[in-house]
Motif scaffolding. Structure first.
Motif, PDB file in Angstrom:
ATOM      1  N   GLY A   1      -1.564 -32.475  91.329  1.00  9.33           N
ATOM      2  CA  GLY A   1      -2.009 -33.846  91.106  1.00  9.33           C
ATOM      3  C   GLY A   1      -2.542 -34.542  92.341  1.00  9.33           C
ATOM      4  N   GLU A   2      -2.597 -33.842  93.462  1.00  4.94           N
ATOM      5  CA  GLU A   2      -3.050 -34.456  94.714  1.00  4.94           C
ATOM      6  C   GLU A   2      -4.311 -33.764  95.227  1.00  4.94           C
ATOM      7  OE1 GLU A   2      -1.450 -35.277  99.247  1.00  4.94           O
ATOM      8  OE2 GLU A   2      -0.062 -34.564  97.729  1.00  4.94           O
ATOM      9  N   THR A   3      -5.318 -34.570  95.530  1.00  4.33           N
ATOM     10  CA  THR A   3      -6.539 -34.053  96.138  1.00  4.33           C
ATOM     11  C   THR A   3      -6.452 -34.286  97.637  1.00  4.33           C
ATOM     12  OG1 THR A   3      -7.796 -34.613  94.158  1.00  4.33           O
ATOM     13  CG2 THR A   3      -9.050 -34.200  96.143  1.00  4.33           C
ATOM     14  N   LEU A   4      -6.631 -33.231  98.390  1.00  9.23           N
ATOM     15  CA  LEU A   4      -6.563 -33.337  99.844  1.00  9.23           C
ATOM     16  C   LEU A   4      -7.918 -33.745 100.392  1.00  9.23           C
ATOM     17  CD1 LEU A   4      -4.525 -30.079 100.458  1.00  9.23           C
ATOM     18  CD2 LEU A   4      -3.660 -32.410 100.475  1.00  9.23           C
ATOM     19  N   GLY A   5      -7.916 -34.589 101.384  1.00  8.84           N
ATOM     20  CA  GLY A   5      -9.163 -35.070 101.973  1.00  8.84           C
ATOM     21  C   GLY A   5      -9.648 -34.176 103.099  1.00  8.84           C
ATOM     22  N   TRP A   6     -10.703 -34.632 103.774  1.00  8.91           N
ATOM     23  CA  TRP A   6     -11.288 -33.869 104.860  1.00  8.91           C
ATOM     24  C   TRP A   6     -10.404 -33.842 106.096  1.00  8.91           C
ATOM     25  CZ3 TRP A   6     -14.644 -30.193 104.528  1.00  8.91           C
ATOM     26  CH2 TRP A   6     -15.425 -30.130 103.380  1.00  8.91           C
ATOM     27  N   GLY A   7      -9.398 -34.701 106.153  1.00 12.63           N
ATOM     28  CA  GLY A   7      -8.426 -34.627 107.241  1.00 12.63           C
ATOM     29  C   GLY A   7      -7.645 -33.321 107.193  1.00 12.63           C
ATOM     30  N   TYR A   8      -7.523 -32.746 105.999  1.00 10.08           N
ATOM     31  CA  TYR A   8      -6.909 -31.430 105.823  1.00 10.08           C
ATOM     32  C   TYR A   8      -7.980 -30.337 105.843  1.00 10.08           C
ATOM     33  CZ  TYR A   8      -5.045 -27.336 103.464  1.00 10.08           C
ATOM     34  OH  TYR A   8      -4.707 -26.034 103.142  1.00 10.08           O
ATOM     35  N   HIS A   9      -9.013 -30.525 105.002  1.00  8.13           N
ATOM     36  CA  HIS A   9      -9.997 -29.465 104.812  1.00  8.13           C
ATOM     37  C   HIS A   9     -10.823 -29.171 106.066  1.00  8.13           C
ATOM     38  CE1 HIS A   9      -9.168 -28.884 100.625  1.00  8.13           C
ATOM     39  NE2 HIS A   9      -9.376 -30.160 100.352  1.00  8.13           N
ATOM     40  N   GLY A  10     -11.215 -30.193 106.798  1.00 11.09           N
ATOM     41  CA  GLY A  10     -12.022 -29.972 107.998  1.00 11.09           C
ATOM     42  C   GLY A  10     -11.334 -29.050 108.991  1.00 11.09           C
ATOM     43  N   PRO A  11     -10.130 -29.413 109.447  1.00 14.42           N
ATOM     44  CA  PRO A  11      -9.424 -28.510 110.374  1.00 14.42           C
ATOM     45  C   PRO A  11      -9.130 -27.140 109.759  1.00 14.42           C
ATOM     46  CG  PRO A  11      -8.460 -30.690 110.446  1.00 14.42           C
ATOM     47  CD  PRO A  11      -9.435 -30.697 109.308  1.00 14.42           C
ATOM     48  N   ARG A  12      -8.794 -27.119 108.470  1.00 15.62           N
ATOM     49  CA  ARG A  12      -8.470 -25.845 107.813  1.00 15.62           C
ATOM     50  C   ARG A  12      -9.675 -24.903 107.848  1.00 15.62           C
ATOM     51  NH1 ARG A  12      -7.421 -21.588 106.702  1.00 15.62           N
ATOM     52  NH2 ARG A  12      -6.358 -20.708 104.929  1.00 15.62           N
ATOM     53  N   LEU A  13     -10.836 -25.423 107.529  1.00 16.83           N
ATOM     54  CA  LEU A  13     -12.044 -24.599 107.538  1.00 16.83           C
ATOM     55  C   LEU A  13     -12.442 -24.207 108.961  1.00 16.83           C
ATOM     56  CD1 LEU A  13     -14.076 -26.496 104.812  1.00 16.83           C
ATOM     57  CD2 LEU A  13     -13.032 -24.230 104.605  1.00 16.83           C
ATOM     58  N   ALA A  14     -12.309 -25.130 109.884  1.00 15.16           N
ATOM     59  CA  ALA A  14     -12.689 -24.856 111.272  1.00 15.16           C
ATOM     60  C   ALA A  14     -11.750 -23.861 111.940  1.00 15.16           C
ATOM     61  CB  ALA A  14     -12.721 -26.159 112.068  1.00 15.16           C
ATOM     62  N   LEU A  15     -10.492 -23.837 111.532  1.00 15.07           N
ATOM     63  CA  LEU A  15      -9.517 -22.949 112.169  1.00 15.07           C
ATOM     64  C   LEU A  15      -9.503 -21.535 111.586  1.00 15.07           C
ATOM     65  CD1 LEU A  15      -6.542 -25.377 112.810  1.00 15.07           C
ATOM     66  CD2 LEU A  15      -8.052 -24.314 114.491  1.00 15.07           C
ATOM     67  N   GLN A  16     -10.228 -21.298 110.517  1.00 15.53           N
ATOM     68  CA  GLN A  16     -10.228 -19.952 109.937  1.00 15.53           C
ATOM     69  C   GLN A  16     -10.684 -18.897 110.941  1.00 15.53           C
ATOM     70  OE1 GLN A  16      -8.716 -19.753 107.190  1.00 15.53           O
ATOM     71  NE2 GLN A  16      -9.119 -17.724 106.392  1.00 15.53           N
ATOM     72  N   PRO A  17     -11.717 -19.135 111.762  1.00 12.54           N
ATOM     73  CA  PRO A  17     -12.048 -18.130 112.790  1.00 12.54           C
ATOM     74  C   PRO A  17     -10.912 -17.904 113.789  1.00 12.54           C
ATOM     75  CG  PRO A  17     -13.891 -19.621 112.468  1.00 12.54           C
ATOM     76  CD  PRO A  17     -12.723 -20.201 111.706  1.00 12.54           C
ATOM     77  N   VAL A  18     -10.132 -18.926 114.070  1.00  6.00           N
ATOM     78  CA  VAL A  18      -8.982 -18.765 114.965  1.00  6.00           C
ATOM     79  C   VAL A  18      -7.929 -17.873 114.313  1.00  6.00           C
ATOM     80  CG1 VAL A  18      -7.118 -19.982 116.171  1.00  6.00           C
ATOM     81  CG2 VAL A  18      -9.412 -20.986 116.084  1.00  6.00           C
ATOM     82  N   ILE A  19      -7.721 -18.045 113.027  1.00  2.00           N
ATOM     83  CA  ILE A  19      -6.764 -17.195 112.303  1.00  2.00           C
ATOM     84  C   ILE A  19      -7.245 -15.743 112.315  1.00  2.00           C
ATOM     85  CG2 ILE A  19      -5.733 -16.751 110.037  1.00  2.00           C
ATOM     86  CD1 ILE A  19      -5.860 -19.850 109.599  1.00  2.00           C
ATOM     87  N   ILE A  20      -8.545 -15.549 112.142  1.00  2.00           N
ATOM     88  CA  ILE A  20      -9.108 -14.196 112.193  1.00  2.00           C
ATOM     89  C   ILE A  20      -8.884 -13.592 113.584  1.00  2.00           C
ATOM     90  CG2 ILE A  20     -11.275 -12.887 112.122  1.00  2.00           C
ATOM     91  CD1 ILE A  20     -12.180 -14.982 109.946  1.00  2.00           C
ATOM     92  N   TRP A  21      -9.202 -14.380 114.637  1.00  2.00           N
ATOM     93  CA  TRP A  21      -8.965 -13.902 116.002  1.00  2.00           C
ATOM     94  C   TRP A  21      -7.482 -13.605 116.225  1.00  2.00           C
ATOM     95  CZ3 TRP A  21      -5.707 -16.403 119.410  1.00  2.00           C
ATOM     96  CH2 TRP A  21      -5.606 -15.791 120.666  1.00  2.00           C
ATOM     97  N   TRP A  22      -6.612 -14.489 115.740  1.00  2.00           N
ATOM     98  CA  TRP A  22      -5.166 -14.341 115.931  1.00  2.00           C
ATOM     99  C   TRP A  22      -4.678 -13.023 115.344  1.00  2.00           C
ATOM    100  CZ3 TRP A  22      -1.306 -18.605 113.880  1.00  2.00           C
ATOM    101  CH2 TRP A  22      -0.020 -18.331 114.330  1.00  2.00           C
ATOM    102  N   ALA A  23      -5.144 -12.678 114.158  1.00  2.00           N
ATOM    103  CA  ALA A  23      -4.733 -11.411 113.544  1.00  2.00           C
ATOM    104  C   ALA A  23      -5.169 -10.231 114.405  1.00  2.00           C
ATOM    105  CB  ALA A  23      -5.316 -11.300 112.135  1.00  2.00           C
ATOM    106  N   LEU A  24      -6.392 -10.292 114.939  1.00  2.00           N
ATOM    107  CA  LEU A  24      -6.880  -9.203 115.787  1.00  2.00           C
ATOM    108  C   LEU A  24      -6.104  -9.130 117.105  1.00  2.00           C
ATOM    109  CD1 LEU A  24     -10.697  -9.669 115.177  1.00  2.00           C
ATOM    110  CD2 LEU A  24      -9.242  -7.837 114.272  1.00  2.00           C
ATOM    111  N   TRP A  25      -5.819 -10.285 117.680  1.00  2.18           N
ATOM    112  CA  TRP A  25      -5.079 -10.326 118.943  1.00  2.18           C
ATOM    113  C   TRP A  25      -3.625  -9.896 118.748  1.00  2.18           C
ATOM    114  CZ3 TRP A  25      -1.278 -13.907 120.860  1.00  2.18           C
ATOM    115  CH2 TRP A  25      -1.008 -13.764 122.222  1.00  2.18           C
ATOM    116  N   ALA A  26      -2.980 -10.421 117.712  1.00  6.51           N
ATOM    117  CA  ALA A  26      -1.579 -10.069 117.444  1.00  6.51           C
ATOM    118  C   ALA A  26      -1.442  -8.592 117.105  1.00  6.51           C
ATOM    119  CB  ALA A  26      -1.023 -10.926 116.304  1.00  6.51           C
ATOM    120  N   GLY A  27      -2.475  -8.041 116.464  1.00  2.39           N
ATOM    121  CA  GLY A  27      -2.453  -6.631 116.119  1.00  2.39           C
ATOM    122  C   GLY A  27      -2.825  -5.710 117.271  1.00  2.39           C
ATOM    123  N   GLY A  28      -3.176  -6.286 118.411  1.00  4.86           N
ATOM    124  CA  GLY A  28      -3.528  -5.483 119.573  1.00  4.86           C
ATOM    125  C   GLY A  28      -4.915  -4.864 119.479  1.00  4.86           C
ATOM    126  N   VAL A  29      -5.741  -5.390 118.578  1.00  7.28           N
ATOM    127  CA  VAL A  29      -7.106  -4.892 118.441  1.00  7.28           C
ATOM    128  C   VAL A  29      -7.956  -5.365 119.611  1.00  7.28           C
ATOM    129  CG1 VAL A  29      -9.180  -4.953 116.988  1.00  7.28           C
ATOM    130  CG2 VAL A  29      -6.907  -4.789 115.928  1.00  7.28           C
TER     131      VAL A  29
END
Length: 138
Positions: free
Chosen positions: A95-123
């Motif tokens: 019942g709750e729609t999240l605004g761009w205060g959530y979506h903006g950072p979430r979308l922008a941080l996805q490359p960081v999450i991708i990098w984090w997985a590669l770094w944490a995995g020792g790639v």
């Protein structure tokens, strides 16, 4: 650096483990944000939950760590369209729609999450690897 990487590896494994559990135990919010072009969304959500759990476990096993890092990075890349769909279609969850205060950072941080997985995995070590060239002392 190895202690820092280990700590961040545990944190990422915990986050993916929790997300995997939620994908399997409470799939409704994930189904709601799944783009309409995804076939058999209920099966896809279950498979993504299993993939997250497998990746989380794989990060903790040295023999599978790099494969898990690659797998979680690819996973994060593949679910990015669902994050865009969630943001652009203004999908309400519980019942709750999240605004761009959530979506903006979430979308922008996805490359960081991708990098984090590669770094944490020792790639990869970037940007923390120090130049290993030995320079002669004067």
């Amino acid at each position: 650096m190895s202690r820092t990487r280990t700590g961040f590896r545990w944190l990422l494994a915990f986050a993916y483990g929790a997300a995997g559990y939620l994908h399997l135990a409470r799939p409704a919010p994930f189904l709601a944000i799944t783009p309409p072009w995804v076939p058999a969304p209920d099966i896809v959500i279950a498979v993504t939950g299993i993939a997250e759990l497998a990746g989380a476990i794989g990060l903790m096993i040295p023999a599978t760590r790099k494969a898990a890092g690659w797998g979680l990075a690819l996973y994060a890349l593949c679910v990015w369209p669902a994050n865009f769909h969630h943001a652009l279609a203004h999908i309400a969850i519980g019942g709750e729609t999240l605004g761009w205060g959530y979506h903006g950072p979430r979308l922008a941080l996805q490359p960081v999450i991708i990098w984090w997985a590669l770094w944490a995995g020792g790639v990869l070590d970037w940007p923390f690897r120090r130049d290993r060239i030995a320079y002669p002392r004067p």
